[in-house]
Scaffold this motif. Sequence first.
Motif, mmCIF file in Angstrom:
data_model
loop_
_atom_site.group_PDB
_atom_site.id
_atom_site.type_symbol
_atom_site.label_atom_id
_atom_site.label_comp_id
_atom_site.label_asym_id
_atom_site.label_seq_id
_atom_site.Cartn_x
_atom_site.Cartn_y
_atom_site.Cartn_z
ATOM 1 N N PRO A 77 5.754 -4.767 5.546
ATOM 2 C CA PRO A 77 4.674 -5.416 6.305
ATOM 3 C C PRO A 77 3.674 -6.092 5.365
ATOM 4 C CG PRO A 77 5.066 -3.183 7.095
ATOM 5 C CD PRO A 77 5.853 -3.326 5.835
ATOM 6 N N LEU A 78 3.212 -7.257 5.748
ATOM 7 C CA LEU A 78 2.309 -8.023 4.902
ATOM 8 C C LEU A 78 0.874 -7.518 4.975
ATOM 9 C CD1 LEU A 78 3.651 -11.642 5.538
ATOM 10 C CD2 LEU A 78 4.172 -10.078 3.640
ATOM 11 N N SER A 79 0.562 -6.686 5.935
ATOM 12 C CA SER A 79 -0.794 -6.147 6.054
ATOM 13 C C SER A 79 -0.728 -4.779 6.711
ATOM 14 C CB SER A 79 -1.679 -7.091 6.876
ATOM 15 O OG SER A 79 -1.171 -7.224 8.194
ATOM 16 N N GLY A 80 -1.834 -4.047 6.612
ATOM 17 C CA GLY A 80 -1.924 -2.731 7.228
ATOM 18 C C GLY A 80 -1.428 -1.632 6.316
ATOM 19 N N ALA A 110 5.626 13.548 5.959
ATOM 20 C CA ALA A 110 5.502 13.621 7.416
ATOM 21 C C ALA A 110 4.051 13.847 7.826
ATOM 22 C CB ALA A 110 6.387 14.740 7.962
ATOM 23 N N ARG A 111 3.356 14.727 7.117
ATOM 24 C CA ARG A 111 1.955 15.004 7.444
ATOM 25 C C ARG A 111 1.106 13.738 7.326
ATOM 26 N NH1 ARG A 111 1.156 20.577 7.587
ATOM 27 N NH2 ARG A 111 2.871 21.783 6.667
ATOM 28 N N LEU A 114 9.871 2.847 9.324
ATOM 29 C CA LEU A 114 10.120 3.931 10.273
ATOM 30 C C LEU A 114 8.830 4.262 11.020
ATOM 31 C CD1 LEU A 114 12.192 6.261 7.901
ATOM 32 C CD2 LEU A 114 13.062 4.533 9.493
ATOM 33 N N ASP A 115 8.910 4.301 12.327
ATOM 34 C CA ASP A 115 7.738 4.553 13.171
ATOM 35 C C ASP A 115 7.871 5.939 13.802
ATOM 36 O OD1 ASP A 115 5.631 4.559 14.914
ATOM 37 O OD2 ASP A 115 6.394 2.957 16.210
ATOM 38 N N VAL A 132 0.694 5.342 10.222
ATOM 39 C CA VAL A 132 1.242 4.204 9.473
ATOM 40 C C VAL A 132 2.760 4.300 9.412
ATOM 41 C CG1 VAL A 132 -0.854 4.052 8.079
ATOM 42 C CG2 VAL A 132 1.126 5.327 7.199
ATOM 43 N N PRO A 133 3.455 3.181 9.264
ATOM 44 C CA PRO A 133 4.907 3.226 9.121
ATOM 45 C C PRO A 133 5.309 3.758 7.752
ATOM 46 C CG PRO A 133 4.129 0.982 8.833
ATOM 47 C CD PRO A 133 2.937 1.797 9.259
ATOM 48 N N VAL A 134 6.510 4.329 7.697
ATOM 49 C CA VAL A 134 7.087 4.766 6.430
ATOM 50 C C VAL A 134 8.165 3.768 6.035
ATOM 51 C CG1 VAL A 134 8.289 6.598 5.197
ATOM 52 C CG2 VAL A 134 6.637 7.179 6.987
ATOM 53 N N ILE A 135 8.028 3.184 4.862
ATOM 54 C CA ILE A 135 9.013 2.224 4.372
ATOM 55 C C ILE A 135 9.906 2.934 3.367
ATOM 56 C CG2 ILE A 135 9.389 -0.004 3.247
ATOM 57 C CD1 ILE A 135 6.435 -0.640 4.026
#
Length: 244
Positions: A31-34, A137-138, A171-172, A145-148
């Motif tokens: 993602p380009l932001s966040g 996970a915590r 991953l959401d 936030v997503p996990v890349i």
Amino acid sequence: MSYYTFFKRALFKPLVQVLMRPRLEGTERVPLSGGALVAGNHVSGWDTLVIPAMLPRQMTFPAKAELFVSRGPVSRVVAWFVTVVGILPMDRSGGRASASSMDVVLDALRAGKVVGIFPEGTRSPDGRLYRGRTGVARLALATGVPVIPVGVQHTHPPSWRRSVVRFGEPLDFSAYAGAGNDRDVLRHVTDEVMAAIQALSGQPYVEVYASGVKAALREGREVEAVEVERPGLGRTAPPLPHRP
């Protein structure tokens, strides 16, 4: 231009490109932001340079708090460097101090920053992928936030083989946001992250912690480290938390 951008352009990226000739895959998935967590396998000490050098955004890592303490000429330089490039201090002594350190990482993610983490908690002792710690996970559940996932290969320089850095789909886990500290949920999320990393790195997976294997090796003890097909094999996904 920030210190981070300067060091990345002038030092990190050129050094990585010369020594490792990395092949990149999936940078368009970042993602380009966040805020985002970049979770990767850990096969070499160079991973902490290779991944942020190739990531198209500024990225920071948690690092032991001792690096931020100046005790002599060398430590002063190190303390200055980790501070100006935005590395996050982590107190590993346990208790309230460690909890406060975790707040630093949470604040960074909520502020829209990218934070890197190695869920195994230490480098692989033999090149295989080991069981993930639930810290990833915590952090993901607490911030949303997503996990890349990212898988790296051949990051031991100098190597005749080109390094590979593969970024996976974000991953959401927001559906589990209300699960709190449910151990089954934390383990499920962690296993899913590790499965995504394994798919990118191609490593055999071992259902034990790497730190335990390293301790056994130091003490000359044998440890059973049986490979399984994937993280979380045989465990079912926990039910989603009830929402009124």
